[in-house]
Design a protein around this motif. Structure first.
Motif, PDB file in Angstrom:
ATOM      1  N   VAL A 146       0.849  -1.194  -0.010  1.00  0.00           N
ATOM      2  CA  VAL A 146       0.152  -0.192   0.075  1.00  0.00           C
ATOM      3  C   VAL A 146       0.866   1.398  -0.001  1.00  0.00           C
ATOM      4  CG1 VAL A 146      -1.693   1.270   1.367  1.00  0.00           C
ATOM      5  CG2 VAL A 146      -1.913  -0.977   1.191  1.00  0.00           C
ATOM      6  N   ILE A 147       1.901   1.261   0.835  1.00  0.00           N
ATOM      7  CA  ILE A 147       2.632   2.580   0.941  1.00  0.00           C
ATOM      8  C   ILE A 147       3.621   2.618  -0.531  1.00  0.00           C
ATOM      9  CG2 ILE A 147       4.895   3.323   2.032  1.00  0.00           C
ATOM     10  CD1 ILE A 147       2.318   3.468   3.673  1.00  0.00           C
ATOM     11  N   LYS A 148       4.029   1.480  -1.019  1.00  0.00           N
ATOM     12  CA  LYS A 148       4.676   1.618  -2.115  1.00  0.00           C
ATOM     13  C   LYS A 148       3.862   2.128  -3.461  1.00  0.00           C
ATOM     14  CE  LYS A 148       8.437  -2.208  -2.050  1.00  0.00           C
ATOM     15  NZ  LYS A 148       8.664  -3.448  -2.422  1.00  0.00           N
ATOM     16  N   GLU A 152       4.178   5.887  -5.566  1.00  0.00           N
ATOM     17  CA  GLU A 152       4.170   6.021  -6.874  1.00  0.00           C
ATOM     18  C   GLU A 152       2.608   6.832  -7.488  1.00  0.00           C
ATOM     19  OE1 GLU A 152       5.045   2.305  -7.965  1.00  0.00           O
ATOM     20  OE2 GLU A 152       7.226   2.434  -7.448  1.00  0.00           O
ATOM     21  N   ASP A 153       1.745   6.971  -6.410  1.00  0.00           N
ATOM     22  CA  ASP A 153       0.539   7.409  -6.955  1.00  0.00           C
ATOM     23  C   ASP A 153       0.467   8.537  -8.022  1.00  0.00           C
ATOM     24  OD1 ASP A 153      -2.465   6.957  -5.445  1.00  0.00           O
ATOM     25  OD2 ASP A 153      -2.463   8.985  -6.338  1.00  0.00           O
ATOM     26  N   ARG A 154      -0.543   8.472  -8.706  1.00  0.00           N
ATOM     27  CA  ARG A 154      -0.531   9.797  -9.751  1.00  0.00           C
ATOM     28  C   ARG A 154      -1.043  10.984  -9.119  1.00  0.00           C
ATOM     29  NH1 ARG A 154      -4.929   6.635  -9.625  1.00  0.00           N
ATOM     30  NH2 ARG A 154      -7.004   7.406  -9.602  1.00  0.00           N
ATOM     31  N   SER A 155      -1.469  10.905  -7.742  1.00  0.00           N
ATOM     32  CA  SER A 155      -1.787  12.375  -7.188  1.00  0.00           C
ATOM     33  C   SER A 155      -0.565  12.758  -6.355  1.00  0.00           C
ATOM     34  CB  SER A 155      -2.991  12.011  -6.280  1.00  0.00           C
ATOM     35  OG  SER A 155      -3.068  12.893  -5.337  1.00  0.00           O
ATOM     36  N   TRP A 156      -0.337  14.059  -6.508  1.00  0.00           N
ATOM     37  CA  TRP A 156       0.749  14.609  -5.788  1.00  0.00           C
ATOM     38  C   TRP A 156       0.532  14.662  -4.084  1.00  0.00           C
ATOM     39  CZ3 TRP A 156      -0.075  18.995  -2.668  1.00  0.00           C
ATOM     40  CH2 TRP A 156      -1.165  19.612  -3.084  1.00  0.00           C
ATOM     41  N   ARG A 157      -0.870  14.840  -4.026  1.00  0.00           N
ATOM     42  CA  ARG A 157      -1.071  14.728  -2.501  1.00  0.00           C
ATOM     43  C   ARG A 157      -0.841  13.308  -1.716  1.00  0.00           C
ATOM     44  NH1 ARG A 157      -5.580  17.725  -4.857  1.00  0.00           N
ATOM     45  NH2 ARG A 157      -5.879  19.718  -4.057  1.00  0.00           N
ATOM     46  N   VAL A 158      -1.077  12.445  -2.548  1.00  0.00           N
ATOM     47  CA  VAL A 158      -0.790  11.068  -1.934  1.00  0.00           C
ATOM     48  C   VAL A 158       0.702  10.753  -1.795  1.00  0.00           C
ATOM     49  CG1 VAL A 158      -1.028   8.480  -2.133  1.00  0.00           C
ATOM     50  CG2 VAL A 158      -3.076  10.320  -2.889  1.00  0.00           C
ATOM     51  N   ARG A 159       1.477  11.256  -2.992  1.00  0.00           N
ATOM     52  CA  ARG A 159       2.760  11.036  -2.567  1.00  0.00           C
ATOM     53  C   ARG A 159       3.434  12.080  -1.630  1.00  0.00           C
ATOM     54  NH1 ARG A 159       2.077  11.860  -8.217  1.00  0.00           N
ATOM     55  NH2 ARG A 159       3.445  13.798  -8.319  1.00  0.00           N
ATOM     56  N   LEU A 160       2.954  13.389  -1.485  1.00  0.00           N
ATOM     57  CA  LEU A 160       3.459  14.203  -0.638  1.00  0.00           C
ATOM     58  C   LEU A 160       3.195  13.704   0.846  1.00  0.00           C
ATOM     59  CD1 LEU A 160       4.633  16.972   0.086  1.00  0.00           C
ATOM     60  CD2 LEU A 160       2.301  17.825   0.295  1.00  0.00           C
ATOM     61  N   THR A 161       1.918  13.097   1.176  1.00  0.00           N
ATOM     62  CA  THR A 161       1.787  12.277   2.273  1.00  0.00           C
ATOM     63  C   THR A 161       2.702  11.344   2.769  1.00  0.00           C
ATOM     64  OG1 THR A 161      -0.649  12.956   1.886  1.00  0.00           O
ATOM     65  CG2 THR A 161      -0.156  11.343   3.671  1.00  0.00           C
ATOM     66  N   VAL A 162       3.189  10.499   1.816  1.00  0.00           N
ATOM     67  CA  VAL A 162       4.070   9.426   2.007  1.00  0.00           C
ATOM     68  C   VAL A 162       5.358  10.095   2.433  1.00  0.00           C
ATOM     69  CG1 VAL A 162       5.433   7.441   0.798  1.00  0.00           C
ATOM     70  CG2 VAL A 162       2.834   7.664   0.458  1.00  0.00           C
ATOM     71  N   ALA A 163       5.719  11.118   1.701  1.00  0.00           N
ATOM     72  CA  ALA A 163       6.964  11.912   1.910  1.00  0.00           C
ATOM     73  C   ALA A 163       7.191  12.295   3.203  1.00  0.00           C
ATOM     74  CB  ALA A 163       7.273  13.079   0.949  1.00  0.00           C
ATOM     75  N   LYS A 164       6.097  13.090   3.688  1.00  0.00           N
ATOM     76  CA  LYS A 164       6.035  13.834   5.057  1.00  0.00           C
ATOM     77  C   LYS A 164       5.990  12.727   6.204  1.00  0.00           C
ATOM     78  CE  LYS A 164       3.470  17.927   3.872  1.00  0.00           C
ATOM     79  NZ  LYS A 164       2.267  18.773   4.196  1.00  0.00           N
ATOM     80  N   ILE A 165       5.277  11.715   5.916  1.00  0.00           N
ATOM     81  CA  ILE A 165       5.124  10.631   7.007  1.00  0.00           C
ATOM     82  C   ILE A 165       6.336   9.987   6.995  1.00  0.00           C
ATOM     83  CG2 ILE A 165       4.141   8.390   7.842  1.00  0.00           C
ATOM     84  CD1 ILE A 165       1.293   9.609   6.989  1.00  0.00           C
ATOM     85  N   GLY A 166       7.063   9.527   6.007  1.00  0.00           N
ATOM     86  CA  GLY A 166       8.369   9.001   6.040  1.00  0.00           C
ATOM     87  C   GLY A 166       9.433   9.624   6.615  1.00  0.00           C
ATOM     88  N   ARG A 167       9.320  11.052   6.214  1.00  0.00           N
ATOM     89  CA  ARG A 167      10.451  11.986   6.893  1.00  0.00           C
ATOM     90  C   ARG A 167      10.093  12.038   8.473  1.00  0.00           C
ATOM     91  NH1 ARG A 167       9.994  17.540   4.623  1.00  0.00           N
ATOM     92  NH2 ARG A 167       8.859  18.115   6.682  1.00  0.00           N
ATOM     93  N   ALA A 168       8.771  12.114   8.864  1.00  0.00           N
ATOM     94  CA  ALA A 168       8.483  12.184  10.236  1.00  0.00           C
ATOM     95  C   ALA A 168       8.910  11.100  11.125  1.00  0.00           C
ATOM     96  CB  ALA A 168       7.181  12.503  10.451  1.00  0.00           C
ATOM     97  N   HIS A 169       8.954   9.890  10.251  1.00  0.00           N
ATOM     98  CA  HIS A 169       9.287   8.628  11.170  1.00  0.00           C
ATOM     99  C   HIS A 169      10.614   8.055  10.925  1.00  0.00           C
ATOM    100  CE1 HIS A 169       4.961   8.959  11.644  1.00  0.00           C
ATOM    101  NE2 HIS A 169       5.080   8.305  12.712  1.00  0.00           N
TER     102      HIS A 169
END
Length: 170
Positions: A146-148, A152-169
């Protein structure tokens, strides 16, 4: 909105008097969740579900999980979105077995929602809660994909969320 404030107030009452849930709140939630003439009632049911589930009697919980599953598959996009936004809170109160049996498929289906990127964003947030519940092997099997896909989602919002969560954790 008035409906949102009413649900917040009800949840606040429930937190102070959890004994009200089995007799009053669960039946009201089922009425809201199955009301077909107004989608707003089903949206309210989504908001009430985590709190009601937390304090429901054990014999009421399977029906609540079934109601949640139905809300996640609702024909009305706003209901699916409301259910997805409450998934993180709802999953937090589930036993691992109940999650794997009843909700895992819903989580995976919503993570691939075609029409609403906000639902996929909610699934990314839910992955954190699920990740804490599952073993490393179970996470490899259920949440990593799901995270992978989200990364690679077509939506920048989804990719941004993954990046922010990844950076925070990290």
């Amino acid at each position: 909105m008035i409906r949102d404030e009413a649900i917040k107030s009800l949840c606040s009452v429930v937190e102070k008097r959890p004994s009200l849930v089995p007799e009053y709140v669960v039946p009201a939630l089922h009425r809201l969740a199955t009301k077909q003439d107004f989608f707003t009632a089903r949206v309210s049911a989504c908001a009430l579900l985590p709190t009601a589930y937390r304090y429901a009697a054990d014999d009421q919980k399977p029906a609540l999980r079934k109601a949640y599953t139905a809300l996640c598959a609702d024909d009305t996009p706003m209901v699916r979105r409301a259910a997805a936004h409450k998934m993180r809170d709802f999953v937090a109160y589930l036993d691992k077995t109940d999650f794997l049996t009843d909700i895992l498929v819903v989580y995976k289906n919503l993570s691939q929602e075609d029409t609403q990127d906000t639902i996929r964003v909610a699934c990314v947030h839910t992955s954190l809660v699920i990740g804490g519940m599952l073993t490393v092997e179970e996470n490899k099997q259920h949440t990593v994909s799901v995270i992978k896909e989200a990364a690679e989602d077509r939506s920048w919002r989804v990719r941004l969320t993954v990046a922010k969560i990844g950076r925070a954790h990290v």
